[in-house]
Design an enzyme around this catalytic site. Structure first.
Site, PDB file in Angstrom:
ATOM      1  N   GLU A  48       3.633  -3.406  -0.522  1.00 38.40           N
ATOM      2  CA  GLU A  48       2.439  -3.856  -1.256  1.00 38.40           C
ATOM      3  C   GLU A  48       2.520  -3.504  -2.730  1.00 38.40           C
ATOM      4  O   GLU A  48       1.937  -4.180  -3.563  1.00 38.40           O
ATOM      5  CB  GLU A  48       1.177  -3.217  -0.629  1.00 38.40           C
ATOM      6  CG  GLU A  48      -0.141  -3.764  -1.194  1.00 38.40           C
ATOM      7  CD  GLU A  48      -0.524  -3.155  -2.543  1.00 38.40           C
ATOM      8  OE1 GLU A  48      -1.102  -3.866  -3.376  1.00 38.40           O
ATOM      9  OE2 GLU A  48      -0.229  -1.972  -2.767  1.00 38.40           O
ATOM     10  N   GLU A  49       3.251  -2.397  -3.041  1.00 39.04           N
ATOM     11  CA  GLU A  49       3.228  -1.865  -4.414  1.00 39.04           C
ATOM     12  C   GLU A  49       4.078  -2.707  -5.369  1.00 39.04           C
ATOM     13  O   GLU A  49       5.095  -2.262  -5.894  1.00 39.04           O
ATOM     14  CB  GLU A  49       3.703  -0.400  -4.420  1.00 39.04           C
ATOM     15  CG  GLU A  49       2.798   0.554  -3.644  1.00 39.04           C
ATOM     16  CD  GLU A  49       1.473   0.863  -4.350  1.00 39.04           C
ATOM     17  OE1 GLU A  49       1.211   0.298  -5.428  1.00 39.04           O
ATOM     18  OE2 GLU A  49       0.715   1.670  -3.800  1.00 39.04           O
ATOM     19  N   HIS A  80      -1.721   7.144  -6.944  1.00 42.15           N
ATOM     20  CA  HIS A  80      -0.437   7.112  -7.651  1.00 42.15           C
ATOM     21  C   HIS A  80      -0.195   8.407  -8.435  1.00 42.15           C
ATOM     22  O   HIS A  80       0.696   8.453  -9.273  1.00 42.15           O
ATOM     23  CB  HIS A  80      -0.316   5.898  -8.594  1.00 42.15           C
ATOM     24  CG  HIS A  80      -0.290   4.581  -7.861  1.00 42.15           C
ATOM     25  ND1 HIS A  80       0.272   3.435  -8.386  1.00 42.15           N
ATOM     26  CD2 HIS A  80      -0.746   4.231  -6.632  1.00 42.15           C
ATOM     27  CE1 HIS A  80       0.145   2.439  -7.520  1.00 42.15           C
ATOM     28  NE2 HIS A  80      -0.480   2.907  -6.439  1.00 42.15           N
ATOM     29  N   ASP A 101       3.803   0.875   2.749  1.00 46.12           N
ATOM     30  CA  ASP A 101       4.830   1.404   1.839  1.00 46.12           C
ATOM     31  C   ASP A 101       4.357   2.588   1.012  1.00 46.12           C
ATOM     32  O   ASP A 101       3.173   2.775   0.767  1.00 46.12           O
ATOM     33  CB  ASP A 101       5.343   0.301   0.908  1.00 46.12           C
ATOM     34  CG  ASP A 101       4.233  -0.366   0.108  1.00 46.12           C
ATOM     35  OD1 ASP A 101       3.129  -0.563   0.661  1.00 46.12           O
ATOM     36  OD2 ASP A 101       4.461  -0.680  -1.076  1.00 46.12           O
TER      37      ASP A 101
HETATM   38 ZN   LIG Z   1      -1.074   1.692  -4.940  1.00 45.83          ZN
HETATM   39 ZN   LIG Z   2      -2.685   0.958  -2.310  1.00 44.10          ZN
END
Ligand SMILES: [Zn+2]
Ligand SMILES: [Zn+2]
Length: 392
Positions: free
Chosen positions: A137-138, A363, A79
């Site tokens: 996953e986030e 990020h 993702d």
């Molecule tokens: Zn991340």
């Molecule tokens: Zn990651």
């Protein structure tokens, strides 16, 4: 003996092309339809037994070796994040507001190349590789969704592996930490209710802003005074909301934050002290307190046997690389859910290169990796799987 480094290098262009394609077309958690489609097509082309729709957009593929042996799960996340990309890369996101700013585009490409290399060496493998391409996953619960859909059954893995390209460290650095590697993450929400009134008559009100300020100060003492000095924990208040006007005492204040820790007893100590501080400080200021705490993700704790295998493989493959056995991050990872059931190792592959300005943190809108980290990760993951299959 498979020459993992040469095979990974020979497939560099393929891996990079896949990574760049995923980077151009990032998709948010549980919406990885295009990505999962490509993953499925590639794995089918390799002749693997593929299952789709595991945890909504997750894909699982089995590679059977020629001989019996253990089952090794290798997990790769797919993702992207809701970030507007600011790199000037020619492969920058074509989906405005969505960006692969954590490196999961690389992970997906790495997983496909690992499958290609191991698929060509079936005859030399004892056991089964379970490739897991995970959505969301986030912070959206992708691992839990896959668990609910039985990712750890039929067959049940004996060992698990996962990796992260790691921009906190340069290309050439490898992190393999036995024991806790990533933190448990909990979320809290506090509401303090007082009695609103005129800003000029505080004695006729109960001021939740003053109480909130005291609560925030008092919880700072948990890490400094309650957690043993040689242990780790973080409490961050990330949002505070209260009041609309400069001359009005509001009725209530809300705050939310995150708790990070490695060990279960520290995790419960922090939760207990946080609850005590909020409840009693609020009471001292005549406010009502409501506190809710959600235990979001357990810690990623590397199994010493598996971590040691990966470390040995890394030292043999990359004698010139620095292998760091102490890398720990208070960041969290939902791979922890799979690893709390199946012993495993989550390792890090340095991917930053400051000379090429490829060192923005994860990020960040200008996050990008040195793509030379891709074959390093491919070789280390492939070789680790084989070492565990054939010797585990
Ligand atoms: Zn991340
Ligand atoms: Zn990651």
């Amino acid at each position: 003996m498979i020459d993992f480094i040469n095979e990974a290098q020979a497939l560099f262009e393929t891996t990079r092309a896949l990574r760049r394609d995923f980077h151009r077309h990032p998709e948010l958690g549980f919406n990885e339809f295009r990505t999962a489609g490509i993953v499925t097509r590639e794995l089918n082309d390799l002749g693997l037994e593929v299952s789709t729709g595991i945890g909504k957009t997750g894909v699982v593929a089995l590679l059977e070796g020629a001989r019996p042996g253990p089952v090794v799960l290798a997990r790769f996340d797919m993702d992207a994040l809701p970030i507007l990309e600011e790199t000037a890369a020619e492969y920058a996101s074509q989906n405005p507001g969505v960006m692969h700013a954590c490196g999961h585009d690389g992970h997906t490409a790495i997983g496909l190349t690992v499958a290609r290399i191991l698929g060509a060496h079936r005859e030399e493998l004892g056991g089964t590789v379970k490739f897991v391409f995970q959505p969301a996953e986030e912070g959206l619960g992708g691992a839990e969704a896959m668990l609910a859909d039985g990712v750890l059954e039929n067959p049940r893995p004996d060992y698990s592996l996962a990796l992260h390209l790691w921009n906190d460290q340069p290309l050439g650095w490898l992190g393999v930490t036995p024991g806790p590697a990533m933190a448990a993450s909990d979320r809290f929400q506090v509401t303090l209710t007082g009695r609103g009134g005129h800003g000029a008559s505080p004695h006729l009100s109960v001021d939740p802003i003053v109480a909130g300020a005291q609560v925030i100060s008092s919880i700072q003492s948990i890490v400094s005074r309650n957690v043993p000095p040689l242990k780790s924990a973080v409490i961050t208040v990330g949002s505070v909301m209260g009041g609309d006007a400069f001359n009005v005492i509001p009725q209530s204040v809300e705050m939310s934050g995150t708790i990070r820790s490695f060990e279960p007893d520290i995790r419960s100590l922090v939760i207990k002290r946080l609850t005590d501080c909020v409840t009693h400080v609020a009471q001292a200021y005549n406010c009502q307190a409501e506190i809710e705490i959600w235990q979001v993700t357990p810690a990623v704790v590397n199994d010493p046997f598996t971590a040691n295998k990966v470390k040995q493989v890394a030292a043999e493959l990359f004698p010139a690389c620095e292998i760091d056995e102490k890398e720990q991050t208070m960041g969290s990872e939902d791979m922890a859910y799979m690893m709390s059931e199946i012993p495993g190792c989550y390792f890090f592959v340095g991917s930053a290169n400051s000379e090429k300005s490829l060192d923005a943190p994860h990020h960040h809108p200008r996050f990008d990796i040195d793509e030379q980290a891709l074959p390093v990760a491919v070789a280390l993951m492939s070789a680790s799987i084989v070492a565990i299959l054939n010797g585990g």
